[in-house]
Motif scaffolding. Structure first.
Motif, PDB file in Angstrom:
ATOM      1  N   ILE A 185       0.819  -1.203   0.000  1.00 47.41           N
ATOM      2  CA  ILE A 185       0.000   0.000   0.000  1.00 47.41           C
ATOM      3  C   ILE A 185       0.855   1.256   0.000  1.00 47.41           C
ATOM      4  O   ILE A 185       0.550   2.216  -0.690  1.00 47.41           O
ATOM      5  CB  ILE A 185      -0.993   0.006   1.181  1.00 47.41           C
ATOM      6  CG1 ILE A 185      -1.928   1.221   1.089  1.00 47.41           C
ATOM      7  CG2 ILE A 185      -0.273  -0.035   2.514  1.00 47.41           C
ATOM      8  CD1 ILE A 185      -3.082   1.180   2.054  1.00 47.41           C
ATOM      9  N   ASP A 216       5.506  -3.872   3.694  1.00 46.00           N
ATOM     10  CA  ASP A 216       4.162  -4.411   3.481  1.00 46.00           C
ATOM     11  C   ASP A 216       4.179  -5.848   2.990  1.00 46.00           C
ATOM     12  O   ASP A 216       3.119  -6.485   2.909  1.00 46.00           O
ATOM     13  CB  ASP A 216       3.391  -3.546   2.467  1.00 46.00           C
ATOM     14  CG  ASP A 216       3.020  -2.185   3.026  1.00 46.00           C
ATOM     15  OD1 ASP A 216       3.101  -2.000   4.253  1.00 46.00           O
ATOM     16  OD2 ASP A 216       2.654  -1.296   2.225  1.00 46.00           O
ATOM     17  N   SER A 224       0.774  -7.276   7.619  1.00 49.43           N
ATOM     18  CA  SER A 224       0.427  -5.955   7.080  1.00 49.43           C
ATOM     19  C   SER A 224      -0.848  -6.020   6.246  1.00 49.43           C
ATOM     20  O   SER A 224      -1.719  -5.149   6.345  1.00 49.43           O
ATOM     21  CB  SER A 224       1.582  -5.416   6.219  1.00 49.43           C
ATOM     22  OG  SER A 224       2.739  -5.211   6.996  1.00 49.43           O
ATOM     23  N   THR A 225      -0.970  -7.061   5.414  1.00 47.78           N
ATOM     24  CA  THR A 225      -2.176  -7.208   4.608  1.00 47.78           C
ATOM     25  C   THR A 225      -3.396  -7.449   5.483  1.00 47.78           C
ATOM     26  O   THR A 225      -4.458  -6.867   5.267  1.00 47.78           O
ATOM     27  CB  THR A 225      -2.005  -8.354   3.598  1.00 47.78           C
ATOM     28  OG1 THR A 225      -1.133  -7.919   2.548  1.00 47.78           O
ATOM     29  CG2 THR A 225      -3.330  -8.759   2.984  1.00 47.78           C
ATOM     30  N   ARG A 244      -4.452  -4.198   7.244  1.00 45.17           N
ATOM     31  CA  ARG A 244      -5.060  -3.277   6.291  1.00 45.17           C
ATOM     32  C   ARG A 244      -6.464  -3.719   5.916  1.00 45.17           C
ATOM     33  O   ARG A 244      -7.399  -2.911   5.853  1.00 45.17           O
ATOM     34  CB  ARG A 244      -4.199  -3.186   5.032  1.00 45.17           C
ATOM     35  CG  ARG A 244      -4.734  -2.201   3.998  1.00 45.17           C
ATOM     36  CD  ARG A 244      -4.040  -2.349   2.662  1.00 45.17           C
ATOM     37  NE  ARG A 244      -4.401  -3.570   1.977  1.00 45.17           N
ATOM     38  CZ  ARG A 244      -3.548  -4.529   1.641  1.00 45.17           C
ATOM     39  NH1 ARG A 244      -2.266  -4.413   1.927  1.00 45.17           N
ATOM     40  NH2 ARG A 244      -3.966  -5.624   1.007  1.00 45.17           N
ATOM     41  N   GLU A 245      -6.622  -5.019   5.677  1.00 49.13           N
ATOM     42  CA  GLU A 245      -7.925  -5.512   5.252  1.00 49.13           C
ATOM     43  C   GLU A 245      -8.960  -5.456   6.368  1.00 49.13           C
ATOM     44  O   GLU A 245     -10.152  -5.283   6.108  1.00 49.13           O
ATOM     45  CB  GLU A 245      -7.796  -6.944   4.719  1.00 49.13           C
ATOM     46  CG  GLU A 245      -7.092  -7.010   3.389  1.00 49.13           C
ATOM     47  CD  GLU A 245      -7.760  -6.140   2.340  1.00 49.13           C
ATOM     48  OE1 GLU A 245      -8.965  -6.316   2.096  1.00 49.13           O
ATOM     49  OE2 GLU A 245      -7.077  -5.288   1.762  1.00 49.13           O
ATOM     50  N   GLU A 270      -9.095  -3.014   8.485  1.00 47.76           N
ATOM     51  CA  GLU A 270      -9.504  -1.614   8.420  1.00 47.76           C
ATOM     52  C   GLU A 270     -10.464  -1.376   7.261  1.00 47.76           C
ATOM     53  O   GLU A 270     -11.451  -0.658   7.403  1.00 47.76           O
ATOM     54  CB  GLU A 270      -8.274  -0.719   8.259  1.00 47.76           C
ATOM     55  CG  GLU A 270      -7.520  -0.430   9.543  1.00 47.76           C
ATOM     56  CD  GLU A 270      -8.248   0.615  10.390  1.00 47.76           C
ATOM     57  OE1 GLU A 270      -7.775   1.753  10.480  1.00 47.76           O
ATOM     58  OE2 GLU A 270      -9.306   0.269  10.959  1.00 47.76           O
ATOM     59  N   GLU A 271     -10.164  -1.974   6.117  1.00 43.51           N
ATOM     60  CA  GLU A 271     -10.984  -1.717   4.922  1.00 43.51           C
ATOM     61  C   GLU A 271     -12.285  -2.503   4.940  1.00 43.51           C
ATOM     62  O   GLU A 271     -13.379  -1.939   4.761  1.00 43.51           O
ATOM     63  CB  GLU A 271     -10.185  -2.084   3.670  1.00 43.51           C
ATOM     64  CG  GLU A 271     -10.971  -1.924   2.382  1.00 43.51           C
ATOM     65  CD  GLU A 271     -10.298  -2.605   1.201  1.00 43.51           C
ATOM     66  OE1 GLU A 271     -10.996  -2.831   0.194  1.00 43.51           O
ATOM     67  OE2 GLU A 271      -9.098  -2.924   1.293  1.00 43.51           O
ATOM     68  N   ARG A 315     -12.590   1.817   6.366  1.00 44.27           N
ATOM     69  CA  ARG A 315     -11.542   2.735   5.933  1.00 44.27           C
ATOM     70  C   ARG A 315     -11.381   2.651   4.416  1.00 44.27           C
ATOM     71  O   ARG A 315     -10.623   1.854   3.887  1.00 44.27           O
ATOM     72  CB  ARG A 315     -10.219   2.389   6.619  1.00 44.27           C
ATOM     73  CG  ARG A 315     -10.151   2.712   8.092  1.00 44.27           C
ATOM     74  CD  ARG A 315      -9.941   4.201   8.335  1.00 44.27           C
ATOM     75  NE  ARG A 315      -8.777   4.696   7.616  1.00 44.27           N
ATOM     76  CZ  ARG A 315      -7.507   4.487   8.002  1.00 44.27           C
ATOM     77  NH1 ARG A 315      -7.244   3.804   9.095  1.00 44.27           N
ATOM     78  NH2 ARG A 315      -6.509   4.972   7.298  1.00 44.27           N
ATOM     79  N   VAL A 317      -7.800   2.942   2.348  1.00 43.95           N
ATOM     80  CA  VAL A 317      -6.800   1.882   2.250  1.00 43.95           C
ATOM     81  C   VAL A 317      -7.209   0.828   1.221  1.00 43.95           C
ATOM     82  O   VAL A 317      -6.572  -0.211   1.110  1.00 43.95           O
ATOM     83  CB  VAL A 317      -6.546   1.213   3.624  1.00 43.95           C
ATOM     84  CG1 VAL A 317      -5.952   2.211   4.593  1.00 43.95           C
ATOM     85  CG2 VAL A 317      -7.820   0.608   4.205  1.00 43.95           C
ATOM     86  N   SER A 340      -7.212  -0.572  -2.371  1.00 40.68           N
ATOM     87  CA  SER A 340      -6.309  -0.407  -3.513  1.00 40.68           C
ATOM     88  C   SER A 340      -7.057  -0.030  -4.786  1.00 40.68           C
ATOM     89  O   SER A 340      -6.447   0.456  -5.736  1.00 40.68           O
ATOM     90  CB  SER A 340      -5.512  -1.699  -3.748  1.00 40.68           C
ATOM     91  OG  SER A 340      -6.383  -2.767  -4.082  1.00 40.68           O
ATOM     92  N   LEU A 357      -1.915   3.854   7.478  1.00 44.70           N
ATOM     93  CA  LEU A 357      -2.112   3.065   8.693  1.00 44.70           C
ATOM     94  C   LEU A 357      -1.337   3.643   9.875  1.00 44.70           C
ATOM     95  O   LEU A 357      -1.044   2.943  10.839  1.00 44.70           O
ATOM     96  CB  LEU A 357      -1.694   1.615   8.443  1.00 44.70           C
ATOM     97  CG  LEU A 357      -2.583   0.842   7.457  1.00 44.70           C
ATOM     98  CD1 LEU A 357      -2.098  -0.578   7.305  1.00 44.70           C
ATOM     99  CD2 LEU A 357      -4.042   0.861   7.898  1.00 44.70           C
TER     100      LEU A 357
END
Length: 536
Positions: free
Chosen positions: A376, A382, A387-388, A391-392, A394-395, A400, A403, A405, A416
């Motif tokens: 990201i 990442d 990390s993935t 992020r996922e 959050e999304e 969110r 974040v 893609s 983040l």
């Protein structure tokens, strides 16, 4: 009376402005959350769920003549092409909104333009030829035809897919086998090629044991496309446009080599581009499922795309010699306190039905979060699997959008950063991984015969029941999900039935079963799970 065919964030925002309401007031009018209204401003192409479509219809019907006039004026003055002007968006019954939107994206969507340019280059077509071919496909096969294909795929069960692939590839050997489970309740088999030492890892993520290194110097293999592959790529783009699917040419990680054990997951990744994956090996899924839906043979020699790109077990396991993308997917489980209706504390398990807008496992059941492993902002850092997953979460769970893609929003240097985390994620980030608050673990690894993807099955387990009490109401799936289901870890019967549901994606069922096996070990009195014995 004015009618909106399909409400998007752009339409909803125009109506709010026309009614002269704040986000909070508009949310109260519609009976939704303020954050949902705010997302429409951030994501103007977002299509609200059916309930909100009806609520927006009602709000427009109840609006004064002056407000309706302002609404139409706002849409008319929006800087879009004439074919998408307010007279086309707000219409009397009978206007084909989806066809119009497909044509608009074909002409003006920058992401689609990049993808068409890539296809021209790979096939050796002159500039603009891919756009002409996609346009012709949209004209020849109308939206309803693509919808029929999508519905046909949804009727092909997970087990038919795994059985067909087992038949296509024959005997495995060399320490590999297809992931399968047996129990008194239900049997399951998937298309995940794995090894016994790749399962039941119970390996914490985010603490240095998921060590994937980015090799900047590794060259991306040329994605060759013959006539059959080029035609399939054209149909994939046309279908995505017709059905409102999201596709963007963003970087993703490509697996080069891997070493998996309970000690850790180590290996090398290179950078690839999503379009190079989506228009080559990812086409194998639709080729297979369309053949099954139509009753055609799936034997070797009858599947031109698979015969070319993934013809044998050896070609599947030789990940360094092909495009091997994939991702991380996790069973999400959060502790809940006992209530009057539930006299015993349990874990709530979240399962998603994938939306029709996604390119992979559309309309199928899956765990959540589920994502491609991709960078990201910090491409080297990442590369770590944690990390993935962070992020996922959050999304896909905490709303969110920035974040995502596929988002066209401007990117933050550090999306983040602790100061930008959602309240549920901030609570988690302030507490170290461990048995007292929450865990992030890898539970298994495998290679998916559907498209050759690597799959890292994981478990997100929140053990502090105060988290769900405070943040359970904040969970809201993004555009990738058609809906979320809740299951109790104490509902043995419902979970047994869920395991046998034919609408699972193969990787989703793999992660779900591995997550349940791990929960049965560490869940204590909060679980009453079906027995799940490995058949590998």
């Amino acid at each position: 009376m004015q009618v909106v065919d399909v409400w998007t964030g752009r339409h909803a925002n125009a109506l709010r402005t026309a009614l002269r309401l704040t986000n909070e007031s508009f949310a109260q009018t519609l009976g939704t959350a303020t954050r949902t209204v705010a997302k429409w401003n951030a994501e103007p192409d977002l299509v609200p769920v059916t309930e909100l479509q009806r609520a927006l219809d009602t709000a427009l019907q109840r609006a004064s003549q002056e407000a309706v006039a302002r609404f139409v004026s706002l849409l008319k003055n929006h800087p879009v092409p004439n074919s998408m002007s307010s007279t086309g968006i707000v219409r009397q019954a009978g206007f084909d909104r989806k066809s119009e939107n497909a044509e608009y994206r074909l002409l003006y969507d920058a992401d689609i333009g990049q993808i068409l340019s890539w296809l021209d280059d790979q096939v050796g077509w002159s500039v603009g030829q891919a756009r002409q071919k996609v346009g012709a496909a949209l004209s020849a096969m109308e939206v309803c035809r693509f919808q029929d294909l999508a519905h046909g795929r949804g009727r092909v069960s997970q087990r038919r897919i795994s059985d067909a692939l087992a038949s296509y590839y024959g005997d495995v050997g060399k320490g590999f086998d297809l992931y399968r489970t047996e129990s008194a309740d239900v049997r399951a088999m998937t298309s995940i090629l794995t090894r016994r030492e790749w399962l039941d890892l119970a390996m914490p993520l985010g603490v240095g044991r998921d060590d994937l290194r980015l090799r900047w110097d590794h060259r991306l293999p040329v994605a060759s496309l013959d006539g059959v592959g080029a035609d399939a790529a054209v149909r994939r783009i046309a279908e995505a446009l017709a059905l409102g699917g999201k596709i963007a040419d963003t970087p993703i990680y490509r697996l080069l080599d891997i070493d998996v054990s309970k000690r850790g997951i180590r290996g090398d990744v290179g950078l690839s581009d999503f379009v190079g994956y989506a228009l080559t090996v990812d086409l194998l899924e639709n080729e297979l499922v369309d053949a099954l839906a139509a009753g055609r043979s799936v034997r070797p020699g009858r599947m031109p795309l698979r015969d070319q790109r993934l013809p044998t077990y050896e070609s599947v396991v030789e990940i360094g010699e092909r495009i091997c993308c994939g991702g991380v997917l996790a069973l999400f489980a959060a502790a809940r306190p006992a209530t009057r209706r539930r006299p015993q504390g349990d874990y709530v398990l979240l399962i998603q039905q994938r939306s029709g807008q996604v390119l992979n496992a559309a309309r199928r059941l899956a765990v959540i979060p589920k994502s491609f492993h991709e960078p990201i902002s910090d491409f080297a850092d990442d590369a770590q699997l944690a990390s993935t997953l962070m992020r996922e979460m959050e999304e896909e769970l905490f709303g969110r959008a920035e974040v995502d893609s596929t988002s066209t929003l401007p990117r933050r240097a550090d999306p983040l950063h602790p100061s930008r985390l959602s309240p549920p994620m901030r609570w988690l980030s302030e507490r170290a991984f461990g048995e007292s608050s929450w865990r992030l673990e890898a539970t298994g690894f495998g290679l998916n015969l559907v498209s050759g993807n690597f799959e890292v099955a994981s478990l997100v387990l929140i053990e502090d029941e105060t988290w769900w009490a405070e943040f359970g109401g904040c969970i809201e799936a993004n555009w990738e999900s058609h809906g979320l289901r809740q299951y109790s870890s104490l509902d043995h019967s419902a979970l047994s039935h869920l395991i046998g549901d034919p609408s699972w994606s193969n990787e989703g069922l793999f992660a779900f079963l591995q997550g349940l096996r791990r929960l049965s070990v560490i869940g204590g009195g909060r679980v009453d799970l079906p027995s799940i014995d490995l058949g590998i």
